[in-house]
Write a protein that holds these residues in place. Structure first.
Motif, PDB file in Angstrom:
ATOM      1  N   TRP A 175       4.252   3.935  -3.846  1.00 39.52           N
ATOM      2  CA  TRP A 175       3.871   2.590  -3.695  1.00 39.52           C
ATOM      3  C   TRP A 175       3.088   1.876  -4.972  1.00 39.52           C
ATOM      4  O   TRP A 175       3.220   1.094  -5.466  1.00 39.52           O
ATOM      5  CB  TRP A 175       3.170   2.216  -2.512  1.00 39.52           C
ATOM      6  CG  TRP A 175       3.854   2.630  -1.178  1.00 39.52           C
ATOM      7  CD1 TRP A 175       3.899   3.779  -0.589  1.00 39.52           C
ATOM      8  CD2 TRP A 175       4.874   1.589  -0.683  1.00 39.52           C
ATOM      9  NE1 TRP A 175       4.960   3.561   0.661  1.00 39.52           N
ATOM     10  CE2 TRP A 175       5.325   2.554   0.344  1.00 39.52           C
ATOM     11  CE3 TRP A 175       5.212   0.376  -1.042  1.00 39.52           C
ATOM     12  CZ2 TRP A 175       6.569   1.677   1.350  1.00 39.52           C
ATOM     13  CZ3 TRP A 175       6.198  -0.443  -0.111  1.00 39.52           C
ATOM     14  CH2 TRP A 175       6.807   0.345   0.686  1.00 39.52           C
ATOM     15  N   ARG A 176       2.035   2.897  -5.374  1.00 44.31           N
ATOM     16  CA  ARG A 176       1.230   2.699  -6.334  1.00 44.31           C
ATOM     17  C   ARG A 176       1.912   2.247  -7.641  1.00 44.31           C
ATOM     18  O   ARG A 176       1.683   1.138  -8.605  1.00 44.31           O
ATOM     19  CB  ARG A 176       0.129   3.361  -6.605  1.00 44.31           C
ATOM     20  CG  ARG A 176      -1.044   3.215  -7.838  1.00 44.31           C
ATOM     21  CD  ARG A 176      -2.158   4.194  -7.849  1.00 44.31           C
ATOM     22  NE  ARG A 176      -1.661   5.440  -8.516  1.00 44.31           N
ATOM     23  CZ  ARG A 176      -1.312   6.461  -7.941  1.00 44.31           C
ATOM     24  NH1 ARG A 176      -1.965   6.762  -6.725  1.00 44.31           N
ATOM     25  NH2 ARG A 176      -1.044   7.645  -8.609  1.00 44.31           N
ATOM     26  N   ILE A 210       5.598  -5.735  -3.811  1.00 43.51           N
ATOM     27  CA  ILE A 210       4.198  -5.249  -3.821  1.00 43.51           C
ATOM     28  C   ILE A 210       3.170  -5.666  -4.847  1.00 43.51           C
ATOM     29  O   ILE A 210       3.520  -5.924  -6.090  1.00 43.51           O
ATOM     30  CB  ILE A 210       4.443  -3.749  -4.339  1.00 43.51           C
ATOM     31  CG1 ILE A 210       5.594  -2.916  -3.523  1.00 43.51           C
ATOM     32  CG2 ILE A 210       3.191  -2.779  -4.015  1.00 43.51           C
ATOM     33  CD1 ILE A 210       6.060  -1.624  -3.790  1.00 43.51           C
ATOM     34  N   ALA A 265      -1.552  -1.538  -4.004  1.00 36.33           N
ATOM     35  CA  ALA A 265      -1.135  -0.362  -3.176  1.00 36.33           C
ATOM     36  C   ALA A 265      -2.602   0.388  -3.366  1.00 36.33           C
ATOM     37  O   ALA A 265      -3.192   0.855  -4.345  1.00 36.33           O
ATOM     38  CB  ALA A 265      -0.127   0.381  -3.684  1.00 36.33           C
ATOM     39  N   VAL A 289      -0.745  -0.896   1.998  1.00 36.84           N
ATOM     40  CA  VAL A 289      -0.258  -1.544   0.671  1.00 36.84           C
ATOM     41  C   VAL A 289      -0.094  -3.196   1.249  1.00 36.84           C
ATOM     42  O   VAL A 289      -0.084  -3.470   2.177  1.00 36.84           O
ATOM     43  CB  VAL A 289       1.504  -1.288   0.488  1.00 36.84           C
ATOM     44  CG1 VAL A 289       2.149  -1.379   1.749  1.00 36.84           C
ATOM     45  CG2 VAL A 289       2.046  -1.736  -0.673  1.00 36.84           C
TER      46      VAL A 289
END
Length: 207
Positions: free
Chosen positions: A115-116, A141, A144, A149
């Motif tokens: 996710w990052r 997004i 995160a 998140v």
């Protein structure tokens, strides 16, 4: 686009099964063997897949890192993976091809690092806490962390713990023509209304 490299090798030490034929390498052992090599180069080992390709084996390894993985990175890790596999005799006596690549956009987002590394991307993700009718949402997004998140969902910022989410999927986005920078050049395949003016005003030599 993901970076990838292939390397052929045919010199591992012999390894045989109880029946006398070549023993298939153990995937878990390969993960344990190659993970420290990837970590030493600042990368994460994301997956190992072993299959047969004719008379040789095909070992596919996926690596990733913060900031992405370049072709030079792939070449470096391929070299070190190959050296480690050969030194340990991990692939047995059958010739093999090593294929190292970075994840494609179709890689599911499961771990916090996934996710990052996808911050800024548009994703769809199932929500375990929602009823079936609203089980999947789409959002961008925006942040995160290790515990969750943040998604921009239709202009609303929403925070989720990873336990509330299934595997996220990155959505492929295409730029619109009016979003492209103005370079002063005609668009590909387009018509420049000034391009033919000079040709109409001047006669060719000899006329």
């Amino acid at each position: 686009m993901n970076a990838s490299s292939r390397h052929a090798a045919a010199r591992p030490a012999p390894a045989r099964s109880h029946g006398g034929g070549p023993a298939a390498p153990d995937a878990d052992r390969l993960v344990r063997l190659l993970t420290p090599v990837a970590v030493a180069l600042g990368m994460d080992l994301e997956g190992v897949r072993l299959s047969s390709a004719g008379r040789r084996r095909l070992l596919r390894v996926i690596v990733d890192a913060d900031g992405g993985v370049s072709l030079d990175d792939i070449a470096l890790v391929s070299r070190d993976f190959s050296a480690e596999l050969d030194a340990a005799g991990a692939m047995g006596e059958v010739p093999y091809t090593l294929e190292v690549s970075s994840p494609g956009v179709d890689r599911p987002l499961r771990e916090p690092r996934h996710w990052r590394r996808a911050v800024g991307r548009l994703v769809t993700v199932p929500l375990a806490s929602e009823p079936a009718a609203a089980a999947v949402i789409e959002g961008r997004i925006t942040g995160a962390a290790e515990n969750g998140v943040t998604l921009d969902v239709a202009g609303v910022s929403r925070q989720f713990g990873y336990g509330e989410l299934g595997a996220g999927r990155i959505q492929v986005e295409f730029a619109r023509l009016d979003d492209l920078p103005d370079t002063g050049e005609p668009a590909p395949g387009g018509y420049d209304e000034d391009a033919g003016k000079g040709a109409e005003e001047e006669e060719p030599d000899g006329y």
